[in-house]
Each structure stands twice: as structure tokens, then as C-alpha cells.
Design an enzyme around this catalytic site. Structure first.
Site, short mmCIF file in Angstrom:
data_model
loop_
_atom_site.label_atom_id
_atom_site.label_comp_id
_atom_site.label_asym_id
_atom_site.label_seq_id
_atom_site.Cartn_x
_atom_site.Cartn_y
_atom_site.Cartn_z
N LYS A 62 0.84 -1.21 0.00
CA LYS A 62 0.00 0.00 0.00
C LYS A 62 0.87 1.25 0.00
O LYS A 62 0.60 2.21 -0.73
CB LYS A 62 -0.94 0.00 1.20
CG LYS A 62 -2.04 -1.04 1.10
CD LYS A 62 -2.82 -1.14 2.40
CE LYS A 62 -3.85 -2.26 2.32
NZ LYS A 62 -4.57 -2.43 3.59
N HIS A 104 0.42 -6.91 17.84
CA HIS A 104 -0.59 -7.96 17.98
C HIS A 104 -1.46 -7.69 19.19
O HIS A 104 -0.99 -7.14 20.18
CB HIS A 104 0.05 -9.33 18.20
CG HIS A 104 1.13 -9.67 17.24
ND1 HIS A 104 2.45 -9.36 17.48
CD2 HIS A 104 1.10 -10.27 16.04
CE1 HIS A 104 3.18 -9.78 16.47
NE2 HIS A 104 2.39 -10.33 15.58
#
Length: 122
Positions: A62, A104
Site C-alpha cells: 500500500k 498484535h
């Protein structure tokens, strides 16, 4: 100068389901060196690693402005640890002028990539 920013988040349960189904997903996403690191892990840490690398590679593509496809495949991108343990971006075997952060939670992995071009004074 910043040339691109990318962000991606993925659910661990989605990555776990794909990984449990067959090894094809991890073989598509991880480079040989990343696969060696993946195989040395156990349990939930494997899924966190795979999901983190998936998110980081999506974020890199991206930031590059191409997305994952012909111009930039998962195998073109590697995220390997520096001596300090910090993740370092590589694109087509060369260190990338960029920064990556991977995180995470219990349910998700996320990554942000900032690509930069060195500024030349003169």
C-alpha cells in the site's frame, strides 16, 4: 522525505483458518528465511508471526502504491529482524528505505509501513 504510508490489520482467526487448511497460504506469504523463523515457533506465536508478516507486507505494498500483484508480490517483500530484534524491510533482496511496525492483540495483528527517500542537501 516520506514517499508512502501503508497500514493493514488482519484478524488472527482468519489467518489461523487459512494456515490450518493448508500450507499454501504461508508458502505464498513467507520468504524462505521467514519460513525458517516461522517453523521455529510454537503454538499461537506461529499465527501471530504469520499474521504480522501478512499485515506488514500488505502495508508495504500500500505504501509503495501498487498493492500486492504483478508489480509487488509477497515473495518480493521480507521482514527480518535486525540485531536488536526490530523488524527491517527488504524489497527484492535489498534493504528498503522504510520503517515497519508490527503489533498484535489477542485477536488481531496490525502493521504500519512508512517509506522514505533520503533527502539530499546541496
Amino acid at each position: 522525505m516520506i514517499t508512502g504510508i501503508g497500514l493493514d490489520i488482519t484478524e488472527l482467526s482468519r489467518i489461523e483458518a487459512l494456515d490450518r487448511k493448508s500450507s499454501k497460504f504461508r508458502e505464498r506469504v513467507l520468504t524462505a528465511e521467514e519460513m525458517t523463523r516461522y517453523e521455529a515457533l510454537t503454538g499461537a506465536r506461529k499465527i501471530e508471526f504469520l499474521a504480522g508478516r501478512f499485515a506488514a507486507k500488505e502495508a508495504f505494498a500500500k505504501a509503495l502504491g501498487t498493492g500486492i500483484g504483478a508489480a509487488c508480490s509477497f515473495q518480493d517483500i521480507a521482514i527480518l529482524p535486525a540485531e536488536s530484534g526490530a523488524p527491517v524491510l527488504f524489497f527484492r533482496g535489498e534493504p528498503s528505505d522504510g520503517l515497519v511496525s508490527i503489533t498484535h492483540t489477542k485477536t488481531a495483528a496490525a502493521a504500519q509501513v512508512i517509506l522514505q527517500k533520503p533527502e539530499h542537501n546541496g
